[in-house]
Design a protein around this motif. Structure first.
Motif, mmCIF file in Angstrom:
data_model
loop_
_atom_site.group_PDB
_atom_site.id
_atom_site.type_symbol
_atom_site.label_atom_id
_atom_site.label_comp_id
_atom_site.label_asym_id
_atom_site.label_seq_id
_atom_site.Cartn_x
_atom_site.Cartn_y
_atom_site.Cartn_z
ATOM 1 N N MET A 1 -2.132 -13.041 4.989
ATOM 2 C CA MET A 1 -2.057 -11.596 5.242
ATOM 3 C C MET A 1 -0.903 -10.988 4.434
ATOM 4 N N PRO A 2 -1.135 -9.821 3.816
ATOM 5 C CA PRO A 2 -0.057 -9.200 3.035
ATOM 6 C C PRO A 2 1.096 -8.767 3.926
ATOM 7 N N GLU A 3 2.288 -8.741 3.341
ATOM 8 C CA GLU A 3 3.483 -8.336 4.059
ATOM 9 C C GLU A 3 3.926 -6.961 3.583
ATOM 10 N N LEU A 4 4.264 -6.119 4.530
ATOM 11 C CA LEU A 4 4.735 -4.770 4.227
ATOM 12 C C LEU A 4 6.223 -4.708 4.546
ATOM 13 N N GLN A 45 7.103 5.819 -1.982
ATOM 14 C CA GLN A 45 7.328 5.180 -3.282
ATOM 15 C C GLN A 45 7.178 3.677 -3.135
ATOM 16 N N CYS A 46 6.282 3.105 -3.911
ATOM 17 C CA CYS A 46 6.061 1.653 -3.904
ATOM 18 C C CYS A 46 7.060 1.009 -4.864
ATOM 19 N N VAL A 47 7.990 0.241 -4.305
ATOM 20 C CA VAL A 47 9.059 -0.373 -5.083
ATOM 21 C C VAL A 47 8.602 -1.696 -5.681
ATOM 22 N N GLN A 48 7.866 -2.465 -4.913
ATOM 23 C CA GLN A 48 7.282 -3.728 -5.383
ATOM 24 C C GLN A 48 5.861 -3.829 -4.852
ATOM 25 N N GLY A 49 4.953 -4.314 -5.690
ATOM 26 C CA GLY A 49 3.562 -4.410 -5.308
ATOM 27 C C GLY A 49 2.828 -3.100 -5.557
ATOM 28 N N GLN A 73 -4.029 7.702 1.371
ATOM 29 C CA GLN A 73 -5.117 7.336 0.468
ATOM 30 C C GLN A 73 -5.024 5.892 -0.021
ATOM 31 N N CYS A 74 -4.065 5.135 0.515
ATOM 32 C CA CYS A 74 -3.825 3.778 -0.008
ATOM 33 C C CYS A 74 -4.133 2.702 1.031
ATOM 34 N N GLN A 75 -4.581 1.555 0.526
ATOM 35 C CA GLN A 75 -4.794 0.368 1.359
ATOM 36 C C GLN A 75 -3.871 -0.751 0.882
ATOM 37 N N VAL A 76 -3.349 -1.508 1.844
ATOM 38 C CA VAL A 76 -2.458 -2.624 1.529
ATOM 39 C C VAL A 76 -3.313 -3.843 1.204
ATOM 40 N N VAL A 77 -3.235 -4.313 -0.042
ATOM 41 C CA VAL A 77 -4.062 -5.449 -0.479
ATOM 42 C C VAL A 77 -3.211 -6.619 -0.951
ATOM 43 N N GLU A 78 -1.878 -6.401 -1.055
ATOM 44 C CA GLU A 78 -0.956 -7.458 -1.436
ATOM 45 C C GLU A 78 0.410 -7.117 -0.856
ATOM 46 N N ASP A 79 1.360 -8.050 -0.962
ATOM 47 C CA ASP A 79 2.706 -7.774 -0.476
ATOM 48 C C ASP A 79 3.219 -6.479 -1.105
ATOM 49 N N LEU A 80 3.821 -5.631 -0.260
ATOM 50 C CA LEU A 80 4.180 -4.290 -0.713
ATOM 51 C C LEU A 80 5.528 -3.885 -0.115
#
Length: 311
Positions: A1-4, A45-49, A73-80
């Motif tokens: 599971m991706p990590e936020l 703001q997405c800093v990583q991922g 409008q965004c979906q979490v699909v990887e570590d972010l």
């Protein structure tokens, strides 16, 4: 599971989770209004991922390169790793210079900034009162006004409008992103018939567009129509009528729901060159647009900005 991750906090989320929901449901308060990618209140703001983005066209290339995204409008699909918009750091400071009621339900808010804000008639701006953010259209004109003016619909309770009721002259407020919608005035329209159709506080940006058209000495006929839920809510009736009294090419009309079907049925184009700018709640914009299309207005000659209710 991706990590936020946000600051020192981090947690796992289900793949494909909506980013706005994943943040708010875990105690990271991100404001939102429309959830449709229009208002830009949920800017992060997405800093990583990199998230999956349903609306890559909603932000400029420069903003996207800097990592800014609309969380709704965004979906979490990887570590972010995400930096949430901090109005005290990322926002522009402003000060309340006037706050008064234009009608029983429309509150006028005027702000000033230390450095002038570059904007055009028809644009809207995200306002922050504490940690509450909402987008509002500008009713002012940069070439003529020394303040930023907004018309707030306070008929229904809301976090921002409730906070705005308490504002006093001298109070600080923060400004978020400036965004250009569909509404504007183009000097190339100089001789064409121009119709401005507004419902409620949808009149705010069109009031700015009207003033810009007059400032540029628009020569074509201008027709302004304001639909309000009752006659007492035609909150700019006096200044609009004063403008029309001195200009042969400007007419203003004030409609209410009781007379709407008959008024719409009598709407006729005098020229296929007519341009129509429409603003307000979805139902009103749809009613105006349908009638204009039936009257023969080409679709590419209608510009609309919809005030999407908070979802």
């Amino acid at each position: 599971m991706p990590e936020l991750r946000v600051g020192e906090r981090h947690w796992s989320v289900a793949p494909g989770s909506n980013l706005l929901d994943a943040l708010n449901q875990n105690g990271v308060a991100v404001p939102y209004s429309c959830r449709a990618g229009s208002c830009h209140a949920c800017l992060v703001q997405c800093v990583q991922g990199v998230p999956s983005d349903n609306r890559p066209d909603a932000l400029s290339a420069e903003q996207r390169q800097q990592g800014w995204r609309l969380a709704c409008q965004c979906q979490v699909v990887e570590d972010l790793q995400v930096h949430t918009f901090d109005p005290q750091v990322d926002g522009r400071p402003a000060e309340v210079v006037a706050v008064d009621w234009l009608s029983a339900s429309v509150l006028r808010l005027r702000l000033t900034t230390e450095r002038p804000l570059r904007y055009s008639a028809g644009q809207h701006l995200v306002l922050w009162a504490g940690n509450v953010a909402r987008p509002y259209s500008l009713a002012s004109l940069p070439e003529e006004d020394r303040f930023l003016e907004f018309h707030l619909d306070c008929r229904q309770p809301g976090a921002f409008s409730d906070a705005a009721r308490q504002l006093k002259i001298g109070d600080p407020i923060r400004l978020g992103e400036l965004r250009g919608g569909a509404l504007h005035y183009d000097p190339d329209w100089h001789t064409r018939p121009l119709w401005l159709l507004a419902a409620g506080t949808g009149l705010a940006p069109l009031f700015g567009v009207l003033r810009e058209a007059l400032r540029q000495d628009h020569q074509g006929a201008i027709r302004v129509i304001h639909l309000a839920h009752e006659a007492s809510e035609h909150y700019l009736a006096k200044p609009l009528q004063a403008m029309a009294d001195g200009r042969s090419n400007l007419s203003v009309e004030f409609w209410t729901p009781a007379g709407l079907p008959q008024a719409l049925a009598q709407l006729r184009l005098v020229s296929r060159q007519t341009l129509a700018l429409v603003c307000g709640a979805p139902d009103s914009v749809d009613a105006f647009a349908r009638r204009l299309y039936l009257a023969g207005l080409p679709r590419n000659q209608l510009l609309a900005d919809v005030f999407v209710p908070r979802g």
